[in-house]
Design a protein around this motif. Structure first.
Motif, PDB file in Angstrom:
ATOM      1  N   VAL A 150       2.302  11.633   5.599  1.00 16.63           N
ATOM      2  CA  VAL A 150       1.001  11.796   6.252  1.00 16.63           C
ATOM      3  C   VAL A 150      -0.015  10.805   5.686  1.00 16.63           C
ATOM      4  CG1 VAL A 150      -0.914  13.377   6.606  1.00 16.63           C
ATOM      5  CG2 VAL A 150       1.410  14.213   6.838  1.00 16.63           C
ATOM      6  N   LEU A 151      -0.051  10.656   4.366  1.00 18.88           N
ATOM      7  CA  LEU A 151      -0.982   9.707   3.759  1.00 18.88           C
ATOM      8  C   LEU A 151      -0.615   8.270   4.112  1.00 18.88           C
ATOM      9  CD1 LEU A 151      -1.387  11.344   0.223  1.00 18.88           C
ATOM     10  CD2 LEU A 151      -3.100  11.262   2.041  1.00 18.88           C
ATOM     11  N   GLY A 152       0.683   7.988   4.199  1.00 22.22           N
ATOM     12  CA  GLY A 152       1.113   6.637   4.556  1.00 22.22           C
ATOM     13  C   GLY A 152       0.730   6.231   5.961  1.00 22.22           C
ATOM     14  N   GLY A 293      -3.116 -13.960  15.378  1.00 19.53           N
ATOM     15  CA  GLY A 293      -3.848 -12.798  14.888  1.00 19.53           C
ATOM     16  C   GLY A 293      -3.073 -11.502  14.956  1.00 19.53           C
ATOM     17  N   VAL A 294      -2.191 -11.380  15.943  1.00 13.32           N
ATOM     18  CA  VAL A 294      -1.472 -10.137  16.142  1.00 13.32           C
ATOM     19  C   VAL A 294      -0.039 -10.211  15.636  1.00 13.32           C
ATOM     20  CG1 VAL A 294      -0.668  -8.474  17.865  1.00 13.32           C
ATOM     21  CG2 VAL A 294      -2.906  -9.533  18.126  1.00 13.32           C
ATOM     22  N   GLY A 295       0.627 -11.346  15.871  1.00  9.38           N
ATOM     23  CA  GLY A 295       2.041 -11.456  15.531  1.00  9.38           C
ATOM     24  C   GLY A 295       2.328 -11.258  14.065  1.00  9.38           C
ATOM     25  N   LEU A 296       1.512 -11.862  13.207  1.00 12.00           N
ATOM     26  CA  LEU A 296       1.755 -11.747  11.771  1.00 12.00           C
ATOM     27  C   LEU A 296       1.510 -10.317  11.277  1.00 12.00           C
ATOM     28  CD1 LEU A 296       0.205 -15.088  10.521  1.00 12.00           C
ATOM     29  CD2 LEU A 296       2.612 -14.522  10.831  1.00 12.00           C
ATOM     30  N   SER A 297       0.485  -9.687  11.808  1.00 11.35           N
ATOM     31  CA  SER A 297       0.220  -8.307  11.414  1.00 11.35           C
ATOM     32  C   SER A 297       1.354  -7.387  11.840  1.00 11.35           C
ATOM     33  CB  SER A 297      -1.097  -7.822  12.033  1.00 11.35           C
ATOM     34  OG  SER A 297      -2.195  -8.520  11.489  1.00 11.35           O
ATOM     35  N   ALA A 298       2.034  -7.741  12.936  1.00 12.47           N
ATOM     36  CA  ALA A 298       3.138  -6.909  13.414  1.00 12.47           C
ATOM     37  C   ALA A 298       4.285  -6.880  12.406  1.00 12.47           C
ATOM     38  CB  ALA A 298       3.636  -7.422  14.766  1.00 12.47           C
ATOM     39  N   VAL A 299       4.523  -7.999  11.707  1.00 10.88           N
ATOM     40  CA  VAL A 299       5.565  -8.036  10.682  1.00 10.88           C
ATOM     41  C   VAL A 299       5.201  -7.076   9.551  1.00 10.88           C
ATOM     42  CG1 VAL A 299       6.745  -9.479   8.983  1.00 10.88           C
ATOM     43  CG2 VAL A 299       6.220 -10.397  11.246  1.00 10.88           C
ATOM     44  N   ALA A 300       3.952  -7.150   9.114  1.00  6.72           N
ATOM     45  CA  ALA A 300       3.501  -6.245   8.055  1.00  6.72           C
ATOM     46  C   ALA A 300       3.564  -4.795   8.525  1.00  6.72           C
ATOM     47  CB  ALA A 300       2.080  -6.605   7.628  1.00  6.72           C
ATOM     48  N   LEU A 301       3.191  -4.563   9.763  1.00  6.03           N
ATOM     49  CA  LEU A 301       3.218  -3.209  10.301  1.00  6.03           C
ATOM     50  C   LEU A 301       4.622  -2.621  10.267  1.00  6.03           C
ATOM     51  CD1 LEU A 301       1.764  -0.847  11.663  1.00  6.03           C
ATOM     52  CD2 LEU A 301       2.107  -1.999  13.862  1.00  6.03           C
ATOM     53  N   VAL A 305       5.745   0.927   8.582  1.00  2.00           N
ATOM     54  CA  VAL A 305       6.443   1.971   9.332  1.00  2.00           C
ATOM     55  C   VAL A 305       7.724   2.392   8.610  1.00  2.00           C
ATOM     56  CG1 VAL A 305       7.690   2.468  11.471  1.00  2.00           C
ATOM     57  CG2 VAL A 305       5.478   1.304  11.562  1.00  2.00           C
ATOM     58  N   LEU A 306       8.485   1.411   8.113  1.00  2.00           N
ATOM     59  CA  LEU A 306       9.711   1.722   7.383  1.00  2.00           C
ATOM     60  C   LEU A 306       9.399   2.546   6.137  1.00  2.00           C
ATOM     61  CD1 LEU A 306      12.763   1.401   6.956  1.00  2.00           C
ATOM     62  CD2 LEU A 306      12.271  -0.724   5.705  1.00  2.00           C
ATOM     63  N   THR A 307       8.344   2.175   5.425  1.00  2.00           N
ATOM     64  CA  THR A 307       7.966   2.888   4.200  1.00  2.00           C
ATOM     65  C   THR A 307       7.567   4.325   4.501  1.00  2.00           C
ATOM     66  OG1 THR A 307       7.201   0.809   3.229  1.00  2.00           O
ATOM     67  CG2 THR A 307       6.454   2.840   2.181  1.00  2.00           C
ATOM     68  N   VAL A 308       6.766   4.515   5.540  1.00  2.00           N
ATOM     69  CA  VAL A 308       6.343   5.868   5.918  1.00  2.00           C
ATOM     70  C   VAL A 308       7.558   6.725   6.281  1.00  2.00           C
ATOM     71  CG1 VAL A 308       5.074   7.202   7.659  1.00  2.00           C
ATOM     72  CG2 VAL A 308       4.027   5.181   6.626  1.00  2.00           C
ATOM     73  N   PHE A 309       8.526   6.123   6.938  1.00  2.00           N
ATOM     74  CA  PHE A 309       9.741   6.847   7.317  1.00  2.00           C
ATOM     75  C   PHE A 309      10.543   7.272   6.088  1.00  2.00           C
ATOM     76  CE2 PHE A 309      14.316   6.743   8.359  1.00  2.00           C
ATOM     77  CZ  PHE A 309      14.356   7.761   9.305  1.00  2.00           C
ATOM     78  N   LEU A 310      10.550   6.436   5.046  1.00  2.00           N
ATOM     79  CA  LEU A 310      11.408   6.680   3.892  1.00  2.00           C
ATOM     80  C   LEU A 310      10.738   7.431   2.746  1.00  2.00           C
ATOM     81  CD1 LEU A 310      13.178   3.191   3.562  1.00  2.00           C
ATOM     82  CD2 LEU A 310      14.183   5.314   4.441  1.00  2.00           C
ATOM     83  N   SER A 353       5.245 -10.838   3.568  1.00  3.01           N
ATOM     84  CA  SER A 353       4.374  -9.909   4.282  1.00  3.01           C
ATOM     85  C   SER A 353       5.038  -8.557   4.462  1.00  3.01           C
ATOM     86  CB  SER A 353       3.998 -10.489   5.653  1.00  3.01           C
ATOM     87  OG  SER A 353       3.236 -11.664   5.514  1.00  3.01           O
ATOM     88  N   PHE A 354       6.337  -8.560   4.731  1.00  4.84           N
ATOM     89  CA  PHE A 354       7.070  -7.312   4.935  1.00  4.84           C
ATOM     90  C   PHE A 354       7.102  -6.485   3.657  1.00  4.84           C
ATOM     91  CE2 PHE A 354      10.960  -4.792   5.006  1.00  4.84           C
ATOM     92  CZ  PHE A 354      10.872  -4.163   6.247  1.00  4.84           C
ATOM     93  N   PHE A 355       7.518  -7.118   2.547  1.00  3.70           N
ATOM     94  CA  PHE A 355       7.621  -6.377   1.289  1.00  3.70           C
ATOM     95  C   PHE A 355       6.252  -5.998   0.733  1.00  3.70           C
ATOM     96  CE2 PHE A 355      11.904  -8.433   1.076  1.00  3.70           C
ATOM     97  CZ  PHE A 355      12.630  -7.255   1.074  1.00  3.70           C
ATOM     98  N   ASN A 356       5.273  -6.892   0.890  1.00  4.50           N
ATOM     99  CA  ASN A 356       3.928  -6.577   0.434  1.00  4.50           C
ATOM    100  C   ASN A 356       3.362  -5.378   1.179  1.00  4.50           C
ATOM    101  OD1 ASN A 356       0.731  -7.296   1.133  1.00  4.50           O
ATOM    102  ND2 ASN A 356       1.262  -7.521  -1.031  1.00  4.50           N
TER     103      ASN A 356
END
Length: 446
Positions: A150-152, A293-301, A305-310, A353-356
């Motif tokens: 929930v916090l993630g 502006g959007v594409g790079l943020s999508a990688v981070a997003l 999402v993976l972190t919140v799931f795990l 960006s993904f790991f960060n």
């Protein structure tokens, strides 16, 4: 005989379905605040050129407009945290959004650089207070088995808000005749909905217990908390006032050091590498515009999402420590690999960006867990303020570093900051998965 549901209703307790709906509502309005944070930062980019020409902004004024929200967060987060601990979560949760509605609406009528800076500063103060009250309030209602997830969600909301604002601002700027004031003012609609949605929310039972209002605390806990174990844990709270000095006491200085510097080290390289990456993307025709502006943020997003799931399955440490070591190595490779082909640098940046983003997600989880109720607000606020210093350093010192040290030297500095975060987390990052707040906030000495 009365059914279990009837007995619960008689004593004011919601059904299991009702409690689930309440938790969803609370999560939605809290996540909305983080969405707004990303939104107000993302909406500036598409209108910057038009705004600068209309108001005849100097380079200094343009920088101050962009920085005003960050400065506001730096000021608002510790003040909001102090107020949330002293006067309660509920009033601050309403007050900060009310301030945001007013400040956001003023964007429709600003007519000078000075007023725009003041308005954006007010919005930043409101967002800073939101950090300090939103995470503590959510952590104090969420069941332990879902608390990390929930916090993630707040980090998903932040990236989504930035992406949505950038995309909307780009479309409205390119394909409509709306002025930049109207485009900036679109945040007022979201803020207004959130303000109304927060009406009637209860006070935190843990805060009520902490200030000695035990009967109220029991009533709220029984009505809204998921299980009897959660209700019982509220009664383990100490009844004592919190002070700023407690952050640096023998019992909690490690918590303060870890949360503050982990957050600082997580955001500083992100801002630095994101700025550097724009020049790489330009070589592919992707610098600026909608894709950049959007594409790079999508990688981070996707990392968030993976972190919140795990997070509630594998725990906090495995998602905090290893990704920081990987990010450190990636930044060091970028800094040391002189003459690297643009495609290789682009790939390295995307992986970073993904790991960060993965360990950045924990910056929205740990503050609400490692501080006790009496300093949960001020602790979160202090850490948020420290993180904004990191964001400011990453944003404003980068151009100077790029000119004097070059891209290689700059990236090595970023790697050094990431290394500091990795070492600190290896030493101090706690495992809080599945633990009650009484356990997570007990301090490193217990």
């Amino acid at each position: 005989m009365k059914t279990v549901s009837e007995r619960r209703t008689a004593r004011g307790e919601l059904s299991a379905t009702g409690k689930r709906h309440f938790l969803i509502r609370l999560a939605a309005v809290m996540v909305g605040g983080m969405f707004l944070d990303g939104y107000i930062l993302g909406i500036i980019g598409p209108v910057a050129a038009t705004m600068m020409g209309d108001l005849r902004l100097t380079s200094l004024e343009e920088g101050l407009v962009a920085a005003a929200a960050l400065l506001g967060i730096l000021v608002g987060s510790p003040i909001g945290g102090y107020a949330a601990d002293k006067f309660g979560r509920k009033p601050l949760f309403m007050l900060d959004m009310g301030l945001f509605v007013i400040a956001s609406a003023l964007q429709f009528v600003v007519d000078s650089a000075e007023w725009l800076i003041v308005v954006r500063l007010m919005m930043g103060v409101a967002i800073g207070a939101e950090y300090s009250v939103g995470w503590p309030l959510m952590s104090e209602f969420a069941p332990a088995r879902l608390r990390g997830r929930v916090l993630g969600l707040t980090l998903i909301a932040w990236y989504s808000g930035f992406m949505a604002a950038f995309a909307l601002g780009y479309v409205l700027t390119e394909y409509t005749d709306l002025g930049w004031r109207t485009i900036l003012g679109t945040s007022t609609v979201i803020a207004g909905v959130l303000f109304v949605s927060r009406l009637g929310l209860p006070e935190s039972p843990r805060w009520l217990w902490n200030v000695g209002r035990r009967d109220e605390a029991r009533l709220v806990a029984r009505r809204y908390l998921e299980s009897e174990a959660d209700v019982a844990d509220v009664e383990h709270e100490d009844v004592r006032p919190g002070t700023f000095g407690m952050l640096f006491s023998r019992k909690y200085w490690r918590s303060t050091l870890f949360v503050s510097m982990f957050w600082f080290c997580a955001v500083s390289p992100y801002f630095a590498i994101a700025t550097f990456a724009d020049s790489v993307l330009e070589s592919y025709g992707l610098g600026g515009g909608l894709a950049g502006g959007v594409g790079l943020s999508a990688v981070a997003l996707s990392g968030v999402v993976l972190t919140v799931f795990l997070i509630d399955k594998v725990g906090r440490r495995v998602l905090t420590v290893p990704p920081q070591w990987l990010a450190t190595v990636i930044l060091a490779v970028i800094g040391l690999w002189a003459g690297a082909p643009p495609f290789a640098v682009l790939v390295l940046f995307l992986v970073f960006s993904f790991f960060n983003a993965m360990y950045n997600t924990l910056t929205g989880v740990y503050p609400g867990e490692v501080f006790p109720t009496e300093i949960r607000g001020i602790g979160t606020g202090f850490a948020a303020a420290v993180s904004r210093v990191g964001a400011g350093i990453g944003t404003f010192l980068l151009p100077m570093s790029m000119k004097t040290l070059g891209t290689g030297g700059t990236m090595l500095i970023a790697a050094g900051v990431a290394l500091l975060g990795a070492v600190l987390s290896q030493w101090l990052a706690p495992e809080t998965k599945g633990k009650s707040l009484t356990e997570t906030a007990a301090g490193y000495g217990h």
